[in-house]
Design an enzyme around this catalytic site. Structure first.
Site, short mmCIF file in Angstrom:
data_model
loop_
_atom_site.label_atom_id
_atom_site.label_comp_id
_atom_site.label_asym_id
_atom_site.label_seq_id
_atom_site.Cartn_x
_atom_site.Cartn_y
_atom_site.Cartn_z
N HIS A 1 5.32 62.68 70.21
CA HIS A 1 5.86 64.03 70.05
C HIS A 1 7.07 64.02 69.13
O HIS A 1 7.30 64.97 68.37
CB HIS A 1 6.22 64.60 71.43
CG HIS A 1 5.03 65.19 72.13
ND1 HIS A 1 4.86 65.17 73.48
CD2 HIS A 1 3.94 65.80 71.62
CE1 HIS A 1 3.71 65.75 73.79
NE2 HIS A 1 3.13 66.14 72.69
N CYS B 1 -8.80 76.17 33.20
CA CYS B 1 -8.77 75.29 34.37
C CYS B 1 -8.71 73.82 33.98
O CYS B 1 -8.74 72.94 34.84
CB CYS B 1 -9.96 75.56 35.30
SG CYS B 1 -11.54 75.43 34.47
N GLU C 1 -16.10 74.73 27.29
CA GLU C 1 -15.54 73.39 27.12
C GLU C 1 -16.19 72.63 25.98
O GLU C 1 -15.95 71.45 25.79
CB GLU C 1 -15.61 72.59 28.43
CG GLU C 1 -16.97 72.53 29.08
CD GLU C 1 -16.95 71.84 30.45
OE1 GLU C 1 -15.97 71.15 30.78
OE2 GLU C 1 -17.93 72.00 31.20
N ASN D 1 -9.98 69.96 28.97
CA ASN D 1 -10.11 68.50 28.91
C ASN D 1 -11.26 68.12 27.98
O ASN D 1 -11.14 67.27 27.11
CB ASN D 1 -10.40 67.91 30.30
CG ASN D 1 -9.39 68.37 31.33
OD1 ASN D 1 -8.27 68.73 30.96
ND2 ASN D 1 -9.76 68.37 32.60
N ASP D 2 -12.39 68.79 28.19
CA ASP D 2 -13.54 68.50 27.33
C ASP D 2 -13.43 69.21 25.99
O ASP D 2 -13.83 68.67 24.96
CB ASP D 2 -14.84 68.89 28.04
CG ASP D 2 -15.27 67.82 29.02
OD1 ASP D 2 -15.24 66.64 28.65
OD2 ASP D 2 -15.59 68.16 30.17
N ARG E 1 -12.25 61.18 25.87
CA ARG E 1 -11.15 61.33 26.83
C ARG E 1 -10.98 60.10 27.72
O ARG E 1 -9.96 59.95 28.40
CB ARG E 1 -11.33 62.61 27.68
CG ARG E 1 -12.53 62.62 28.57
CD ARG E 1 -12.83 64.01 29.14
NE ARG E 1 -12.27 64.22 30.46
CZ ARG E 1 -12.58 65.24 31.26
NH1 ARG E 1 -13.44 66.16 30.85
NH2 ARG E 1 -12.06 65.36 32.43
N ARG F 1 -14.53 71.35 41.77
CA ARG F 1 -15.49 70.47 41.08
C ARG F 1 -16.51 69.98 42.11
O ARG F 1 -16.32 68.98 42.78
CB ARG F 1 -14.76 69.27 40.48
CG ARG F 1 -13.85 69.60 39.29
CD ARG F 1 -13.14 68.35 38.81
NE ARG F 1 -12.58 68.49 37.48
CZ ARG F 1 -11.30 68.81 37.23
NH1 ARG F 1 -10.47 69.04 38.21
NH2 ARG F 1 -10.87 68.89 35.98
N ARG G 1 -17.71 75.36 40.76
CA ARG G 1 -18.49 74.99 39.59
C ARG G 1 -19.71 74.21 40.04
O ARG G 1 -19.61 73.33 40.90
CB ARG G 1 -17.63 74.13 38.67
CG ARG G 1 -18.37 73.66 37.44
CD ARG G 1 -17.48 72.90 36.50
NE ARG G 1 -17.17 71.57 37.00
CZ ARG G 1 -16.33 70.74 36.41
NH1 ARG G 1 -15.69 71.11 35.32
NH2 ARG G 1 -16.10 69.55 36.90
C1 PEP Z 1 -12.37 70.37 31.64
O1 PEP Z 1 -13.21 69.81 30.93
O2 PEP Z 1 -11.29 70.79 31.21
C2 PEP Z 1 -12.64 70.57 33.06
C3 PEP Z 1 -11.86 71.32 33.81
O3 PEP Z 1 -13.69 69.91 33.61
P1 PEP Z 1 -13.69 68.35 33.95
O4 PEP Z 1 -12.31 67.81 33.76
O5 PEP Z 1 -14.17 68.24 35.34
O6 PEP Z 1 -14.66 67.80 32.96
MG MG Z 2 -15.19 69.46 31.65
#
Ligand code: PEP
Ligand code: MG
Length: 547
Positions: A191, A505, A434, A457-458, A468, A299, A335
């Site tokens: 506790h 995102c 993307e 990111n992509d 990447r 994701r 997604r």
């Molecule tokens: C992206 O590509 O920016 C993305 C959000 O998807 P992931 O990083 O899962 O490829």
């Molecule tokens: Mg992506």
């Protein structure tokens, strides 16, 4: 440098000085008494005072840690009057004709040992509760105050190191003066641990007897509540690293206290949604803690990792439902599977490729395995009745692809309707932007969907031809590259001109040097790691776009 490890109950880091409180030891002697009635009266009086003290502690706990946690002291109050406990004390008093404090001490030992021997870890930890109330009873019988390890002269920044911590001591810790607590014994199920977790300072249990015997008052000590590690005589590197962690924690705490519950609105009144990205149900706590406006990207492929086979419709439904329900009406964007490239799930049996990022991934896999895609869509539409859902499709590159996806969605909905299975008519559908292809034809794609989610990111890797996953490419992979910015702006414009909303995102959404540019482009939503939500809110609230 000396290092010890225990079980931490709260994550933050403190660099401070050891403080060894001088606890009053309760010396209980066995004294033979003739007048048992007087001992019984003394015991009843000690119980009465103890209950009054515990009521006062309960009131303090209500303010400090809330009703649910404060109820620990309601249990303590009940324990003072517990039938078995009192029967044992009375029976020792009468059979051995001894003083009341001795009868309480023996009963405390017996009960604590009984709990400590139990298999269930929760029950084992109850031994500390018995000791806590017994020590209080004994202290009151001796006419002494309960032993609280809080030297009034404690210096600011002190790290209290002691043998153990009782619940009533935990609640009375003065967190203005004490910056951390390390106990040699104790359990993270106790506790005291539950209370300490709510007090915002690192508290570590079970650091070991060796730790306690080897420390000295005033020594420099580092307590890392994230890892449970304790350092004495720290080297320069550890001190610098810990100070940095301490600063970062302080900043997070500041953001939490100043910005939780506040709007994401600029000084001149422009609003933006700030949501969180997650990989599973486990992240929800952090999302709620950081006050995200919803989930901007779940994701879903993460639920497949570590599985030996594709999760069934029911299994997926259970996960989506929990996430949607936890967000209580805030929008959740899930997604569909983005398997492939760096994200592999063995049961899919995808062939190894020379260039996986340019290969079989995302929506391409879903469209080639419609039977699996439909299982996911059925689970998603079924989950939609539990809140506000958006479904987002990854790696779109053409209008034809999106048409095929929307046709399958229509088919799934028709089948559900025929089977009398409920789903919401308000599910939003959207696509990840993307790939440069999707951005360049975003004027054609936007009329087909409710929203775009910009996956930077992509988008960065495909626009700048920088893998990447390849660390050697980092120097070429400029996230602020004009080409990337133009694609984002173009997509945002095309979305709005066609009645769709647009969010980001990818990781770039959390780059606060770009927040102003994104708002000026008309981005409606930024979805970031839960820990970044308040930092982005902080930035938004300081912007003035009218100047
Ligand atoms: C992206 O590509 O920016 C993305 C959000 O998807 P992931 O990083 O899962 O490829
Ligand atoms: Mg992506």
């Amino acid at each position: 440098m000396r290092k010890y490890t225990g079980k931490s109950v709260y994550g933050s880091v403190v660099v401070g000085k050891v403080s060894l409180p001088k606890r009053k030891t309760l010396a209980v002697k066995r004294v033979r008494v003739e007048d048992i009635e007087t001992e019984k009266q003394r015991l009843e009086e000690a119980k009465r005072i103890s209950v009054l003290q515990l009521c006062e502690i309960y009131r303090k706990a209500l303010v400090k840690v809330g009703e649910a946690n404060a109820s620990i002291f309601e249990i303590h109050i009940m324990l003072v009057d517990d039938e078995d406990y009192n029967e044992s004390v009375y029976s020792i008093l009468e059979s051995q004709r001894v003083n009341a404090e001795y009868a309480v001490a023996v009963t405390a030992d017996n009960f604590a040992q009984m709990f400590a021997a139990m298999e269930d870890s929760y029950m084992r930890a109850r031994a500390a509760d018995v000791r806590d109330i017994s020590d209080r009873l004994i202290a009151n019988l001796l006419g002494d105050l309960p032993n609280i390890p809080m030297p009034a002269e404690t210096e600011n920044g002190s790290v209290i190191c002691a043998c153990d911590l009782a619940p009533s001591e935990a609640i009375l810790l003065d967190t203005d003066k004490v910056s951390a607590f390390v106990a040699a014994q104790g359990s993270s199920n106790s506790h005291a641990a539950i209370l300490a977790r709510n007090m915002g300072i690192p508290v570590i249990f079970g650091a070991g007897e060796e730790f306690l015997s080897e420390i000295e008052n005033g020594e420099e000590i580092i307590v890392d509540g994230y890892t449970g590690e304790i350092y004495l005589e720290p080297d320069e590197e550890t001190r610098a690293f810990s100070l940095e962690k301490q600063l970062a924690h302080g900043e997070r705490k500041r953001l939490l206290t100043e910005l939780k519950g506040k709007d994401n609105v600029t000084l001149d009144g422009r609003r933006i949604n700030i949501c969180a990205n997650i990989g599973g149900v486990d992240n929800i706590g952090e999302v709620l803690l950081n006050d995200a406006g919803g989930i901007g990207l779940f994701r879903s492929e993460f639920i497949c990792f570590g599985c030996s086979q594709y999760p069934t419709e029911e299994q997926q439904l259970a996960v989506y439902r929990r996430v949607i329900e936890s967000m209580a009406g805030k929008r959740v964007i899930i997604r569909t599977l983005d398997i492939g490239a760096d994200k592999r799930a063995d049961f899919f049996g995808l062939e190894r490729e020379e260039n996986p990022a340019l290969g079989y991934r995302g929506i391409r896999v879903s469209l080639e395995r419609p039977e699996l895609f439909k299982i996911q869509l059925r689970a998603l539409y079924r989950a939609s009745v539990f809140g506000r859902l958006g479904i987002m499709f990854p790696m779109i590159t053409s209008v034809g692809e999106l048409s095929a996806v929307l046709d399958i969605c229509g088919e799934v909905k028709r089948e559900l309707k025929e089977q009398g299975v409920n789903y919401s008519e308000n599910v939003e559908t959207g696509i990840m932007i993307e790939t440069p292809a999707a951005a360049l034809i975003s004027d054609r794609l936007a009329p087909m969907v409710d929203f775009f989610g910009l996956g930077t990111n992509d988008l960065i890797q495909y626009t700048l031809a920088c893998d990447r996953e390849n660390p050697n490419m980092e120097k070429y992979s400029d996230p602020h590259h004009e080409a990337v910015m133009r694609l984002i702006e173009m997509s945002a414009r095309n979305a709005h001109e066609n009645g769709a909303w647009v969010g980001i995102c990818g990781e770039l959404a959390a780059d606060t040097t770009l927040t102003e540019a994104f708002i000026r482009m008309g981005i409606d939503e930024l979805s970031v790691a839960p820990s970044m939500v308040l930092k982005v809110r902080d930035t938004v609230r300081k912007l003035d776009l009218s100047v």
